[in-house]
Design a protein around this motif. Structure first.
Motif, PDB file in Angstrom:
ATOM      1  N   ILE A 160       0.802  -1.246   0.210  1.00 54.17           N
ATOM      2  CA  ILE A 160       0.073  -0.039   0.139  1.00 54.17           C
ATOM      3  C   ILE A 160       0.856   1.196  -0.056  1.00 54.17           C
ATOM      4  N   ASN A 161       0.535   2.135  -1.261  1.00 51.39           N
ATOM      5  CA  ASN A 161       1.444   3.302  -1.145  1.00 51.39           C
ATOM      6  C   ASN A 161       0.412   4.379  -1.196  1.00 51.39           C
ATOM      7  N   ASP A 162       0.243   5.147  -0.225  1.00 51.00           N
ATOM      8  CA  ASP A 162      -0.734   6.250   0.001  1.00 51.00           C
ATOM      9  C   ASP A 162      -2.151   5.611  -0.197  1.00 51.00           C
ATOM     10  N   SER A 163      -2.977   5.821  -1.174  1.00 54.83           N
ATOM     11  CA  SER A 163      -4.208   5.252  -1.533  1.00 54.83           C
ATOM     12  C   SER A 163      -4.298   4.213  -2.614  1.00 54.83           C
ATOM     13  N   SER A 164      -3.083   3.746  -2.993  1.00 56.14           N
ATOM     14  CA  SER A 164      -2.707   2.988  -3.962  1.00 56.14           C
ATOM     15  C   SER A 164      -2.344   1.493  -3.545  1.00 56.14           C
ATOM     16  N   LEU A 165      -2.589   0.463  -4.296  1.00 60.80           N
ATOM     17  CA  LEU A 165      -2.038  -0.984  -4.139  1.00 60.80           C
ATOM     18  C   LEU A 165      -1.298  -1.189  -5.399  1.00 60.80           C
ATOM     19  N   VAL A 166       0.089  -1.080  -5.112  1.00 59.23           N
ATOM     20  CA  VAL A 166       1.097  -1.221  -6.366  1.00 59.23           C
ATOM     21  C   VAL A 166       2.017  -2.238  -6.201  1.00 59.23           C
ATOM     22  N   PRO A 167       2.638  -2.982  -7.229  1.00 58.27           N
ATOM     23  CA  PRO A 167       3.848  -3.964  -7.152  1.00 58.27           C
ATOM     24  C   PRO A 167       5.080  -3.169  -6.546  1.00 58.27           C
ATOM     25  N   GLY A 168       6.003  -3.842  -6.211  1.00 59.91           N
ATOM     26  CA  GLY A 168       7.218  -3.434  -5.505  1.00 59.91           C
ATOM     27  C   GLY A 168       7.957  -2.949  -6.915  1.00 59.91           C
ATOM     28  N   CYS A 169       7.744  -2.086  -7.814  1.00 56.75           N
ATOM     29  CA  CYS A 169       8.615  -2.002  -8.827  1.00 56.75           C
ATOM     30  C   CYS A 169       7.806  -0.599  -9.614  1.00 56.75           C
ATOM     31  N   LYS A 170       8.716  -0.033 -10.390  1.00 57.89           N
ATOM     32  CA  LYS A 170       8.263   1.199 -11.039  1.00 57.89           C
ATOM     33  C   LYS A 170       6.831   0.938 -11.714  1.00 57.89           C
ATOM     34  N   LYS A 171       5.973   1.786 -11.868  1.00 56.75           N
ATOM     35  CA  LYS A 171       4.646   1.817 -12.523  1.00 56.75           C
ATOM     36  C   LYS A 171       5.132   1.884 -14.005  1.00 56.75           C
ATOM     37  N   ILE A 172       4.308   1.295 -14.670  1.00 55.34           N
ATOM     38  CA  ILE A 172       4.441   1.012 -16.127  1.00 55.34           C
ATOM     39  C   ILE A 172       3.831   1.866 -17.186  1.00 55.34           C
ATOM     40  N   GLY A 173       2.474   2.683 -16.277  1.00 56.80           N
ATOM     41  CA  GLY A 173       1.784   3.706 -17.101  1.00 56.80           C
ATOM     42  C   GLY A 173       0.763   2.989 -18.325  1.00 56.80           C
TER      43      GLY A 173
END
Length: 230
Positions: A31-44
């Protein structure tokens, strides 16, 4: 479903798929702020002008480990959620197969030695041969004049198949990790599914709490759509 529950479910799915040999590399979600993201740079947002551009982008993402999981046949799966006031606002599932494997042009080095040679036949049998993207966006986080939801044309939740941007098949609700991986493996990796059926069916038992609320308009229901239910 709360964001902490979603985080646990997604990481449980990643751990399970690792244990049965479907995933060979992983990035755990957090959890990063109000997002759930993988532990990598976002791909857009990805758009491909031609197959050569697609192959180069896939290679780059694979080398930089920009994925949630990398499957045994080198397919990239990227998963991201965004929340607003504890309500799901956006999610994306990006599925990018390695089309060089499908075409037989090349194989990852790990498939070429004697020890891992058995993966060559398996990869050729199970390879997904077109990209997919599953989107949900109810407009809570951005100007609704940009890429708006249009009932009957651009549903809040939909799936893109292949390279056709205008292909938006409505889905009755945003989907959870268990719903996605069950659909993905059962339909596009049928041999793997049959070989591991007992474990997969035990893990992917779906309950009402595994589903988000339905968010589909009557105009989208008049079209062919995916109805997600238990």
């Amino acid at each position: 479903m709360k964001i902490t529950q979603l985080e646990k479910e997604l990481n449980d799915c990643i751990s399970f798929l690792q244990s049965i040999g479907f995933s060979v590399e992983e990035n755990w979600s957090y959890i990063n702020d109000s997002s759930l993201v993988p532990g990598c740079k976002k791909i857009g947002m990805l758009k491909f002008e031609n197959i050569h551009e697609y192959v180069e982008i896939h290679k780059m993402l694979s080398e930089k480990r920009q994925f949630s999981i990398l499957t045994f046949d080198n397919t990239i799966v990227y998963i991201e959620y965004k929340f607003s006031s504890n309500k799901i606002a956006e999610c994306r599932y990006i599925i990018l197969p390695d089309l060089t494997i499908y075409s037989g042009d090349s194989m990852p080095d790990s498939y070429m030695n004697e020890e891992d040679g058995r993966y060559v036949e398996m990869t050729n049998s199970y390879q997904l041969n077109f990209p997919m993207r599953i989107d949900f966006d109810n407009g809570l986080l951005k100007d609704k004049s940009r890429n708006p939801v249009i009932h009957g044309e651009h549903s809040a939740s939909h799936i893109h198949l292949g390279f056709i941007e205008g292909c938006r098949i409505p889905i009755s609700r945003p989907i959870s990790p268990k719903v996605f991986f069950k659909f993905f493996i059962e339909n596009f990796y049928r041999y793997f599914y049959e070989d591991n059926k007992e474990q997969l069916e035990k893990f992917f038992i779906l309950k009402n709490e595994d589903l988000f609320d339905e968010e589909i308009n009557i105009l989208d229901k008049r079209k062919l759509y995916f109805d997600i239910c238990t």
